[in-house]
Design a protein around this motif. Sequence first.
Motif, PDB file in Angstrom:
ATOM      1  N   ILE A   1      -7.042  -2.652   6.402  1.00 58.71           N
ATOM      2  CA  ILE A   1      -5.567  -3.743   5.929  1.00 58.71           C
ATOM      3  C   ILE A   1      -6.027  -5.002   6.601  1.00 58.71           C
ATOM      4  O   ILE A   1      -5.925  -5.524   6.497  1.00 58.71           O
ATOM      5  CB  ILE A   1      -4.423  -2.994   5.682  1.00 58.71           C
ATOM      6  CG1 ILE A   1      -4.504  -1.778   4.855  1.00 58.71           C
ATOM      7  CG2 ILE A   1      -2.787  -3.821   5.479  1.00 58.71           C
ATOM      8  CD1 ILE A   1      -4.535  -2.529   3.414  1.00 58.71           C
TER       9      ILE A   1
ATOM     10  N   THR B   1       0.736  -1.385  -0.493  1.00 61.77           N
ATOM     11  CA  THR B   1      -0.261   0.155   0.097  1.00 61.77           C
ATOM     12  C   THR B   1       1.033   1.005  -0.161  1.00 61.77           C
ATOM     13  O   THR B   1       1.444   0.913   0.932  1.00 61.77           O
ATOM     14  CB  THR B   1      -0.531   0.168   1.001  1.00 61.77           C
ATOM     15  OG1 THR B   1      -0.466   0.325   2.545  1.00 61.77           O
ATOM     16  CG2 THR B   1      -1.479  -1.128   1.581  1.00 61.77           C
TER      17      THR B   1
ATOM     18  N   VAL C   1     -10.258  -2.700  -1.101  1.00 59.20           N
ATOM     19  CA  VAL C   1      -9.514  -3.326  -0.622  1.00 59.20           C
ATOM     20  C   VAL C   1     -10.292  -4.686  -1.230  1.00 59.20           C
ATOM     21  O   VAL C   1      -9.305  -5.377  -1.573  1.00 59.20           O
ATOM     22  CB  VAL C   1      -9.062  -2.836   0.679  1.00 59.20           C
ATOM     23  CG1 VAL C   1      -7.953  -4.044   1.493  1.00 59.20           C
ATOM     24  CG2 VAL C   1      -8.512  -1.701   0.566  1.00 59.20           C
TER      25      VAL C   1
ATOM     26  N   LEU D   1      -1.026  -0.910  -4.299  1.00 61.10           N
ATOM     27  CA  LEU D   1      -2.360  -0.206  -3.770  1.00 61.10           C
ATOM     28  C   LEU D   1      -2.113   1.237  -3.521  1.00 61.10           C
ATOM     29  O   LEU D   1      -1.853   1.147  -2.272  1.00 61.10           O
ATOM     30  CB  LEU D   1      -2.964  -0.642  -2.875  1.00 61.10           C
ATOM     31  CG  LEU D   1      -4.787  -1.275  -2.651  1.00 61.10           C
ATOM     32  CD1 LEU D   1      -4.779  -2.036  -1.695  1.00 61.10           C
ATOM     33  CD2 LEU D   1      -5.067   0.092  -1.701  1.00 61.10           C
TER      34      LEU D   1
ATOM     35  N   HIS E   1       2.367  -2.179   4.798  1.00 57.52           N
ATOM     36  CA  HIS E   1       1.542  -0.919   4.735  1.00 57.52           C
ATOM     37  C   HIS E   1       2.409   0.610   5.031  1.00 57.52           C
ATOM     38  O   HIS E   1       3.008   0.838   6.087  1.00 57.52           O
ATOM     39  CB  HIS E   1       0.775  -1.597   5.736  1.00 57.52           C
ATOM     40  CG  HIS E   1      -1.062  -0.510   5.447  1.00 57.52           C
ATOM     41  ND1 HIS E   1      -1.191   0.485   4.715  1.00 57.52           N
ATOM     42  CD2 HIS E   1      -1.311   0.258   7.716  1.00 57.52           C
ATOM     43  CE1 HIS E   1      -2.390   1.141   5.544  1.00 57.52           C
ATOM     44  NE2 HIS E   1      -1.877   1.433   6.132  1.00 57.52           N
TER      45      HIS E   1
ATOM     46  N   SER F   1      -7.521   3.166   7.077  1.00 53.49           N
ATOM     47  CA  SER F   1      -6.613   1.746   6.567  1.00 53.49           C
ATOM     48  C   SER F   1      -5.978   0.744   6.832  1.00 53.49           C
ATOM     49  O   SER F   1      -6.300   0.259   7.204  1.00 53.49           O
ATOM     50  CB  SER F   1      -5.637   3.402   5.823  1.00 53.49           C
ATOM     51  OG  SER F   1      -4.704   3.536   6.785  1.00 53.49           O
TER      52      SER F   1
ATOM     53  N   CYS G   1      -6.985   3.441   0.718  1.00 55.19           N
ATOM     54  CA  CYS G   1      -7.027   1.983   1.536  1.00 55.19           C
ATOM     55  C   CYS G   1      -7.893   2.007   2.582  1.00 55.19           C
ATOM     56  O   CYS G   1      -8.065   0.596   3.303  1.00 55.19           O
ATOM     57  CB  CYS G   1      -5.234   1.987   2.185  1.00 55.19           C
ATOM     58  SG  CYS G   1      -4.541   1.715   1.594  1.00 55.19           S
TER      59      CYS G   1
END
Length: 344
Positions: A112, A10, A69, A34, A84, A108, A63
């Motif tokens: 995740i 991410t 996601v 991402l 991340h 976020s 995210c």
Amino acid sequence: MSSKKEILVTGGAGYIGSHTVVELIEAGYTPIILDDFRNSQKWIIDRIEDLTGNSIQVHEVDCCDEVAVEEVFNLYPNISGVIHFAADKAVGESVQNPLKYYSNNLSSLTVILKAMDNHDIKTLVFSSSCTVYGEPEKIPVTESTPIKEATSPYGDTKIISERIIKAEVDANKSLNAILLRYFNPIGAHPSGKIGELPQGIPNNLVPYITQTAKGIREELTVFGNDYDTVDGTNVRDYIHVVDLAKAHVAALDYANNQNEYSCEAFNIGTGKGSSVLEIVHAFEKVNNLKLNYKIGPRRSGDVVAIYAEVDKAKKALNWSSELDIDTALKDSWNWESNGIHNED
Ligand code: UFG
């Protein structure tokens, strides 16, 4: 044996993210990016592809968007770990707009973690910061130096994020999480193809220096020269972004090889402190130029001095920094001065 598989990154188009994607590919991993490009540029992806000769899977996703996601995780059943990075990172802005920081940085992360749990993914590398140590009583700081009350909402999100991850590891007993506490990343890829792209007036020292040297800024203000340090200016541990990127690969390899669940923090720095004026003078020397600067008042919230004890990363991750400050300052100037990052 670690299985070299797909890694979801991410914020993979950002400053540290993009350098890490390059190092992941070099190490045989397949990164999947991402990124919602709120603080990064799409052409950075072309540069990574150009540099590595690989085509990269990229998903333009926020995210915090749980549904989007989840869709990305569904597309890749073989993701073996997540790095991340995606987060807001401007300390001053976080004081002006705390909700933006608490909302984005914490939502976020929870999105995740939920997706990782849904898909049984066990390896997480998280971008933390030396900001968790606040103004330390003793330097260098080790990973067991006490965590201090944060002085900004940004710093607070890093402390809370570490706590969220630890709670999730304790509850779930199936996650290997690595918290990388970055010191001050500087430099750029030696190719000059990727580097830092600050939005507006830079807050950080080295982009401010390079923009001043290029004439974009008139003069650098050194924030205070009356601190109790070697020359009165603040001391930090400046680490080349390529070394920092490699620490993520080492962390993934380490986490993939853990049998038990765990949540471990590592300092990622060089182990050496440099003052602001030392950086300014090293920049002038290695790049053979003169920088316009003046001494100004202290910036509120700055810690006096901090640098890392890095033995834990050396022993456990088999990683240590290799590139010195001169190389980093040369690479920063190469990136700034060749101008190619202004193209779209
Ligand atoms: N500085 C100047 N002039 C400038 C910019 C910076 O003198 O124009 C000085 C600062 O006062 C400080 C040093 O340069 O002494 C480094 O400042 P940066 O803003 O580059 O970095 P910080 O150490 O303040 O911040 C970094 C990260 C944050 C993190 C923080 C934790 O950018 O994400 O470390 O200490 F939270």
